[in-house]
Design an enzyme around this catalytic site. Structure first.
Site, PDB file in Angstrom:
ATOM      1  N   HIS A 115      -1.199  -1.208  -4.367  1.00  0.00           N
ATOM      2  CA  HIS A 115      -2.473  -0.916  -3.704  1.00  0.00           C
ATOM      3  C   HIS A 115      -2.536   0.589  -3.428  1.00  0.00           C
ATOM      4  O   HIS A 115      -1.730   1.131  -2.679  1.00  0.00           O
ATOM      5  CB  HIS A 115      -2.555  -1.724  -2.408  1.00  0.00           C
ATOM      6  CG  HIS A 115      -3.848  -1.583  -1.668  1.00  0.00           C
ATOM      7  ND1 HIS A 115      -4.983  -2.310  -1.992  1.00  0.00           N
ATOM      8  CD2 HIS A 115      -4.189  -0.803  -0.618  1.00  0.00           C
ATOM      9  CE1 HIS A 115      -5.958  -1.985  -1.164  1.00  0.00           C
ATOM     10  NE2 HIS A 115      -5.513  -1.063  -0.318  1.00  0.00           N
ATOM     11  N   MET A 121     -12.008   4.635  -0.740  1.00  0.00           N
ATOM     12  CA  MET A 121     -12.656   4.909   0.548  1.00  0.00           C
ATOM     13  C   MET A 121     -13.285   6.289   0.441  1.00  0.00           C
ATOM     14  O   MET A 121     -12.815   7.269   1.018  1.00  0.00           O
ATOM     15  CB  MET A 121     -11.604   4.832   1.676  1.00  0.00           C
ATOM     16  CG  MET A 121     -11.175   3.405   1.966  1.00  0.00           C
ATOM     17  SD  MET A 121      -9.622   3.311   2.858  1.00  0.00           S
ATOM     18  CE  MET A 121      -8.493   3.363   1.485  1.00  0.00           C
ATOM     19  N   ASP A 174      -6.649  -6.579   4.053  1.00  0.00           N
ATOM     20  CA  ASP A 174      -6.022  -5.252   4.134  1.00  0.00           C
ATOM     21  C   ASP A 174      -6.119  -4.712   5.553  1.00  0.00           C
ATOM     22  O   ASP A 174      -7.220  -4.485   6.069  1.00  0.00           O
ATOM     23  CB  ASP A 174      -6.748  -4.317   3.150  1.00  0.00           C
ATOM     24  CG  ASP A 174      -6.164  -2.917   3.076  1.00  0.00           C
ATOM     25  OD1 ASP A 174      -5.112  -2.658   3.693  1.00  0.00           O
ATOM     26  OD2 ASP A 174      -6.785  -2.077   2.387  1.00  0.00           O
ATOM     27  N   GLY A 185      -3.075  -4.153   8.992  1.00  0.00           N
ATOM     28  CA  GLY A 185      -2.363  -4.815  10.084  1.00  0.00           C
ATOM     29  C   GLY A 185      -1.719  -6.136   9.707  1.00  0.00           C
ATOM     30  O   GLY A 185      -1.468  -6.982  10.568  1.00  0.00           O
ATOM     31  N   MET A 204     -11.544  -5.883   5.142  1.00  0.00           N
ATOM     32  CA  MET A 204     -10.753  -4.934   5.942  1.00  0.00           C
ATOM     33  C   MET A 204     -10.524  -5.536   7.331  1.00  0.00           C
ATOM     34  O   MET A 204     -11.471  -5.944   7.999  1.00  0.00           O
ATOM     35  CB  MET A 204     -11.493  -3.601   6.103  1.00  0.00           C
ATOM     36  CG  MET A 204     -11.540  -2.730   4.869  1.00  0.00           C
ATOM     37  SD  MET A 204      -9.961  -2.383   4.087  1.00  0.00           S
ATOM     38  CE  MET A 204      -9.093  -1.499   5.383  1.00  0.00           C
ATOM     39  N   SER A 233       2.776  -0.638   6.259  1.00  0.00           N
ATOM     40  CA  SER A 233       3.912  -0.526   7.198  1.00  0.00           C
ATOM     41  C   SER A 233       4.880  -1.691   7.085  1.00  0.00           C
ATOM     42  O   SER A 233       6.092  -1.486   7.173  1.00  0.00           O
ATOM     43  CB  SER A 233       3.441  -0.450   8.644  1.00  0.00           C
ATOM     44  OG  SER A 233       2.139  -0.001   8.730  1.00  0.00           O
ATOM     45  N   ASP A 288      -4.619   3.606  -1.935  1.00  0.00           N
ATOM     46  CA  ASP A 288      -5.697   3.941  -1.004  1.00  0.00           C
ATOM     47  C   ASP A 288      -6.213   5.346  -1.252  1.00  0.00           C
ATOM     48  O   ASP A 288      -5.547   6.328  -0.934  1.00  0.00           O
ATOM     49  CB  ASP A 288      -5.179   3.835   0.435  1.00  0.00           C
ATOM     50  CG  ASP A 288      -5.012   2.392   0.866  1.00  0.00           C
ATOM     51  OD1 ASP A 288      -5.988   1.634   0.762  1.00  0.00           O
ATOM     52  OD2 ASP A 288      -3.904   2.034   1.299  1.00  0.00           O
ATOM     53  N   MET A 291      -8.709   8.215  -0.329  1.00  0.00           N
ATOM     54  CA  MET A 291      -9.533   8.621   0.823  1.00  0.00           C
ATOM     55  C   MET A 291     -10.013  10.056   0.635  1.00  0.00           C
ATOM     56  O   MET A 291      -9.243  10.914   0.221  1.00  0.00           O
ATOM     57  CB  MET A 291      -8.701   8.552   2.104  1.00  0.00           C
ATOM     58  CG  MET A 291      -8.104   7.194   2.379  1.00  0.00           C
ATOM     59  SD  MET A 291      -7.283   7.176   3.981  1.00  0.00           S
ATOM     60  CE  MET A 291      -6.511   5.548   3.916  1.00  0.00           C
ATOM     61  N   HIS A 307      -8.291   1.213  -4.131  1.00  0.00           N
ATOM     62  CA  HIS A 307      -9.209   0.955  -3.014  1.00  0.00           C
ATOM     63  C   HIS A 307      -9.876   2.285  -2.687  1.00  0.00           C
ATOM     64  O   HIS A 307      -9.263   3.164  -2.088  1.00  0.00           O
ATOM     65  CB  HIS A 307      -8.378   0.396  -1.836  1.00  0.00           C
ATOM     66  CG  HIS A 307      -9.142   0.231  -0.565  1.00  0.00           C
ATOM     67  ND1 HIS A 307      -8.519   0.012   0.654  1.00  0.00           N
ATOM     68  CD2 HIS A 307     -10.471   0.249  -0.300  1.00  0.00           C
ATOM     69  CE1 HIS A 307      -9.433  -0.101   1.597  1.00  0.00           C
ATOM     70  NE2 HIS A 307     -10.629   0.056   1.049  1.00  0.00           N
ATOM     71  N   SER A 358       0.840  -1.198   0.000  1.00  0.00           N
ATOM     72  CA  SER A 358       0.000   0.000   0.000  1.00  0.00           C
ATOM     73  C   SER A 358       0.870   1.241   0.000  1.00  0.00           C
ATOM     74  O   SER A 358       1.662   1.450   0.924  1.00  0.00           O
ATOM     75  CB  SER A 358      -0.897   0.007   1.235  1.00  0.00           C
ATOM     76  OG  SER A 358      -1.383   1.323   1.431  1.00  0.00           O
TER      77      SER A 358
HETATM   78  C1  DX5 Z   1      -6.246   1.528   5.533  1.00  0.00           C
HETATM   79  C2  DX5 Z   1      -5.778   1.170   4.155  1.00  0.00           C
HETATM   80  C3  DX5 Z   1      -4.701   0.171   4.114  1.00  0.00           C
HETATM   81  C4  DX5 Z   1      -3.429   0.574   4.821  1.00  0.00           C
HETATM   82  C5  DX5 Z   1      -2.779  -0.657   5.336  1.00  0.00           C
HETATM   83  O1  DX5 Z   1      -7.373   2.309   5.437  1.00  0.00           O
HETATM   84  O2  DX5 Z   1      -6.855   0.670   3.396  1.00  0.00           O
HETATM   85  O3  DX5 Z   1      -4.436  -0.231   2.786  1.00  0.00           O
HETATM   86  O4  DX5 Z   1      -2.540   1.256   3.992  1.00  0.00           O
HETATM   87  O5  DX5 Z   1      -1.691  -0.280   6.104  1.00  0.00           O
HETATM   88  P1  DX5 Z   1      -0.980  -1.293   7.103  1.00  0.00           P
HETATM   89  O6  DX5 Z   1      -0.490  -2.451   6.280  1.00  0.00           O
HETATM   90  O7  DX5 Z   1       0.116  -0.487   7.678  1.00  0.00           O
HETATM   91  O8  DX5 Z   1      -2.004  -1.724   8.118  1.00  0.00           O
HETATM   92 ZN    ZN Z   2      -6.390  -0.247   1.413  1.00  0.00          ZN
END
Ligand code: DX5
Ligand code: ZN
Length: 217
Positions: A34, A69, A177, A179, A139, A200, A36, A38, A67, A9
């Site tokens: 990936h 959001m 996706d 953690g 998620m 991360s 994200d 937002m 993705h 991501s």
């Molecule tokens: C959260 C995102 C994830 C995020 C995951 O809203 O959709 O894709 O980047 O990040 P980690 O892998 O650090 O949990």
């Molecule tokens: Zn994501």
């Protein structure tokens, strides 16, 4: 070698050097990017939009997994597909009764379509849309931020959805996706996830290549 796809991501990347970051992921063995998106409304954070996908399309051959959001994703899916997103995924919670219509719209634009469910949404809500989905995204954190802890209730959703996919439509991808770490990735793959998103775990690692390899389980 299993056929698990690793989708780092770019939320955890250095946005001022995004092109280089994506190149580095490619060199380090990522299978997908990936992205994200937002809007500060559907989630309490703001990232980037269509232009980012368009510009990244020019600098990588890897599939881009957008993705979304955002509220009213149906207004934007066509533009994300035209910008070069290979996968466009939309939240059930953002689409509700328009979910099927939105998935069909994504596919009519030539992109692969996916539905996403938040931690509080039962797996059955995603299951309903299996016939229209190329991918289902579970998620395992509340969306909005990277670096959160995996929510264990996602385990059962993966198990139930992977069983259903296996029975009804085995070509559908099952993405997880939030953690994900090299410690829990093997378990999630065992539960049936075959697209592993990691922010991360890849970007905080001293060696990205090793980190990506470790996520394959
Ligand atoms: C959260 C995102 C994830 C995020 C995951 O809203 O959709 O894709 O980047 O990040 P980690 O892998 O650090 O949990
Ligand atoms: Zn994501």
């Amino acid at each position: 070698m299993n056929n698990v796809l690793i989708a780092p991501s770019i939320l955890s990347a250095d946005f001022s050097r995004m092109g280089e970051e994506v190149k580095s992921l490619e060199v380090c063995g990522a299978d997908m990017i990936h992205a994200d998106v937002m809007d500060g409304v559907f989630v309490p954070n703001i990232t980037f939009g269509i232009k980012m996908v368009e510009d990244l399309r020019k600098c990588t051959a890897l599939p881009i997994d957008a993705h979304l959001m955002i509220v009213h994703p149906e207004k934007y899916v066509e533009r994300f597909a035209k910008a070069g997103a290979d996968f466009v995924t939309v939240h059930y919670e953002a689409c509700k009764e328009d979910t099927a219509k939105t998935l069909k719209l994504i596919k009519s634009c030539g992109a692969k379509a996916g539905v996403v469910i938040n931690p509080d949404t039962p797996w059955e809500r995603a299951a309903e849309f299996l016939p229209l989905c190329d991918m289902i995204l579970v998620m395992s954190v509340y969306p909005g931020f990277g670096g959160q802890k995996y929510i264990p209730s996602a385990d059962e959703k993966l198990l139930n959805l992977s069983r259903l996919i296996g029975e009804k439509k085995p070509q559908t991808l099952l993405e997880i996706d939030g953690g994900v770490t090299e410690e829990n990735a093997p378990r999630l793959i065992g539960l049936g996830a075959n697209v592993i998103v990691a922010g991360s775990a890849v970007f905080k690692a001293a060696d990205r290549k090793k980190a990506i390899a470790a996520l394959r389980g």
